[in-house]
Design an enzyme around this catalytic site. Structure first.
Site, short mmCIF file in Angstrom:
data_model
loop_
_atom_site.label_atom_id
_atom_site.label_comp_id
_atom_site.label_asym_id
_atom_site.label_seq_id
_atom_site.Cartn_x
_atom_site.Cartn_y
_atom_site.Cartn_z
N SER A 15 -31.65 -2.76 38.20
CA SER A 15 -32.35 -4.55 39.02
C SER A 15 -32.38 -5.08 38.80
O SER A 15 -32.68 -5.28 37.37
CB SER A 15 -33.13 -3.25 39.87
OG SER A 15 -34.65 -3.26 39.35
N LYS A 16 -33.18 -6.32 39.08
CA LYS A 16 -33.20 -7.46 38.94
C LYS A 16 -34.69 -7.32 37.47
O LYS A 16 -34.04 -8.07 37.10
CB LYS A 16 -33.57 -8.43 39.66
CG LYS A 16 -32.40 -8.83 40.36
CD LYS A 16 -32.92 -10.29 41.92
CE LYS A 16 -31.15 -10.75 42.19
NZ LYS A 16 -31.70 -11.03 43.48
N ARG A 17 -35.16 -6.74 37.86
CA ARG A 17 -36.11 -6.45 36.25
C ARG A 17 -36.21 -6.02 35.65
O ARG A 17 -36.72 -6.12 34.44
CB ARG A 17 -37.61 -5.42 37.12
CG ARG A 17 -37.24 -4.27 36.91
CD ARG A 17 -38.20 -2.98 38.33
NE ARG A 17 -37.90 -2.12 39.12
CZ ARG A 17 -37.43 -1.39 37.83
NH1 ARG A 17 -38.50 -1.47 36.00
NH2 ARG A 17 -37.20 0.24 37.85
#
Ligand code: GLU
Length: 482
Positions: free
Chosen positions: A254-256
């Site tokens: 995911s984006k993190r």
């Protein structure tokens, strides 16, 4: 239904079916890659379907980004993209065929009724599932003109086994599959129906997608089998559910974890398409220990039996190393164009091309090439980093002045000749070469890191090199007066 032997002779058709979300997710890109390779390996066709039924998210911009990302990766398709939203009438037609043949039924349950059903299931700790209350009821029991949805009549006994080309045999009891909605009360098709009808109409033989869709396969198969019973010519596709990409910490990517869109790797990480192609291929598919695999080798070697069953972990370091490899392999004029487009000032393409062999030796990203090339086009007076200024003490400036005198009369401006001159001057001063090279680097590039200093002199040319050196040099003996 088509038998296995029929299917073997029918040509392979795969598809990539992204829902536009604003970018091409790297997981999606890998799915597209596997579909593309599978079709290319088997001499088949691969198609693109844009699943744009969610009108809010499916903006033209989101669609363009997907197409642009695929194109950049070099994944082409064998026909124009199919837009799912154009096909709603056909989806409804199939729902009505299922209804007429008794494989689907009208459900008149109101939203309130269904909410109450769910609340009871929740309270009784039962699985939350439509309880088939209209499956065996007659339409005449519903109030006149009452709205209804069309639900699939899923077989309730027995079980279904999918011989998944990646996951192996997976079996689910039919009773666990709900009679889900095919057509909503407003006549619009659900996603589950649309996918099946589109795959059939596009002649898709192999459904290769993320394993988050494995459960859907068990819900989609009953439509396929019912339609095959009704009109024939609806064979089960071969399924291949590919594990998702995880981040280094083992959680779903995911984006993190960093960029999740292909464009992020292109624009922010400075990755070449062939490097991402190779990396995504190796992420979840293996051929022995081979890391570097070209596109044509990939077409030759790819098959679904090499796809791992466990989730692959994204490792940016590996991608960067592969990128370094492909940067060194890449054509210099092509790299020069990519780098020039990212420089904040006008860059001479010929000079950049000429500089590329020395710039690319250690670079792991286009960004590093851009940084490395900056000195070539820097304007005098050069902006100096603090470290570079630190190197230019009085002594260093005097040495530069002495060197400059020698370089002014130097005619042979080649790396070898410049090295010989610099070495002889260092020997005269009884200094190691580094004591000269470091201030030269600072004066010529304004930084403390650059390609080999003699390459820098050659690339800048005699005139520019001397102007830069002289700008930092102080003639011997005059420094006290400065
Ligand atoms: N549109 C779905 C997605 O983007 C894929 C559907 C499918 O491959 O069957 O996840």
């Amino acid at each position: 239904m088509a038998s296995d032997s029929d299917r073997k002779v029918s040509p392979v058709v795969t598809r990539f079916a992204p829902s536009p979300t604003g970018y091409l997710h790297i997981g999606g890109a890998r799915t597209a890659l596997f579909n593309w390779l599978y079709a290319r390996h088997h001499g088949g066709r691969t198609l693109l379907r844009i699943e744009d039924t969610d009108q809010k998210r499916s903006t033209q911009d989101a669609i363009d980004k997907i197409i642009e990302g695929l194109d950049w990766l070099g994944l082409n398709f064998d026909d124009a993209p199919v837009f799912q939203s154009d096909r709603a009438e056909r989806h409804a037609e199939v729902a009505h065929k299922l209804l007429e043949a008794g494989h689907a039924y009208k459900c008149f349950a109101t939203p309130e009724e269904l909410e109450q059903m769910r609340a009871e299931q929740r309270a009784n700790k039962q699985p939350m599932r439509y309880d088939r209350r209209w499956r065996d009821r007659s339409e005449s029991e519903a109030p006149d003109g009452a709205p209804f949805v069309i639900r699939l009549k899923v077989p309730t006994d027995g079980e279904t086994t999918i011989h998944d080309a990646v996951q192996g045999d997976v079996t689910v009891k039919n009773a666990e599959i709900d009679d889900y909605v095919l057509l909503r009360a407003d006549g619009t098709p659900t996603y589950m129906l649309a996918v099946v009808v589109d795959d059939h109409d596009m002649g898709v033989t192999h459904v290769i997608r993320g394993d988050d869709h494995l459960n859907n396969a068990f819900r989609q198969l009953p439509i396929i089998r019912a339609m095959d019973e009704i009109e024939g010519g609806w064979p089960d596709p071969v399924y291949g559910h590919v594990p998702l990409i995880h981040g280094p910490d083992g959680a779903k990517m995911s984006k993190r974890h960093g960029a999740v869109g292909v464009e992020g790797y292109r624009d922010e990480e400075g990755v070449l398409p062939e490097a991402l192609f190779n990396y995504l291929l190796r992420l979840g598919w293996g051929h022995g220990d081979r890391e570097e695999i070209t596109k044509s080798e990939a077409i030759e070697l790819f098959d679904l039996d090499g796809v791992g069953k466990g989730p692959a972990r994204f490792d940016i370091k590996k991608l960067q190393n592969l990128n370094g490899h492909y940067i060194r392999e890449a054509d210099d004029a092509r790299l020069a164009k990519i780098v020039a487009a990212r420089m904040d000032r006008q860059a001479d393409l010929d000079l950049l091309t000429q500089a590329m062999p020395v710039l690319k030796t250690r670079a792991k990203s286009i960004n590093e090439l851009v940084e490395g090339a900056a000195f070539l086009f820097a304007e005098r007076p050069l902006e100096m980093t603090d470290k570079a200024t630190g190197l230019l003490d009085d002594e260093a400036r005097q040495r530069l002045a002495g060197l400059s005198e020698m370089l002014h009369v130097q005619n042979d401006w080649t790396s070898e000749a410049l090295e010989a001159t610099t070495k002889s001057y260092a020997e005269k001063l009884e200094l190691g070469l580094g004591k000269l090279a470091q201030p030269m680097r600072a004066a010529l590039t304004g930084t403390t890191t650059s390609p080999g200093i003699f390459d820098v002199l050659v690339l800048l040319g005699k005139e520019e090199s001397l102007l830069r050196i002289d700008a930092q040099a102080s003639p011997t003996g005059t420094e006290e007066n400065d």
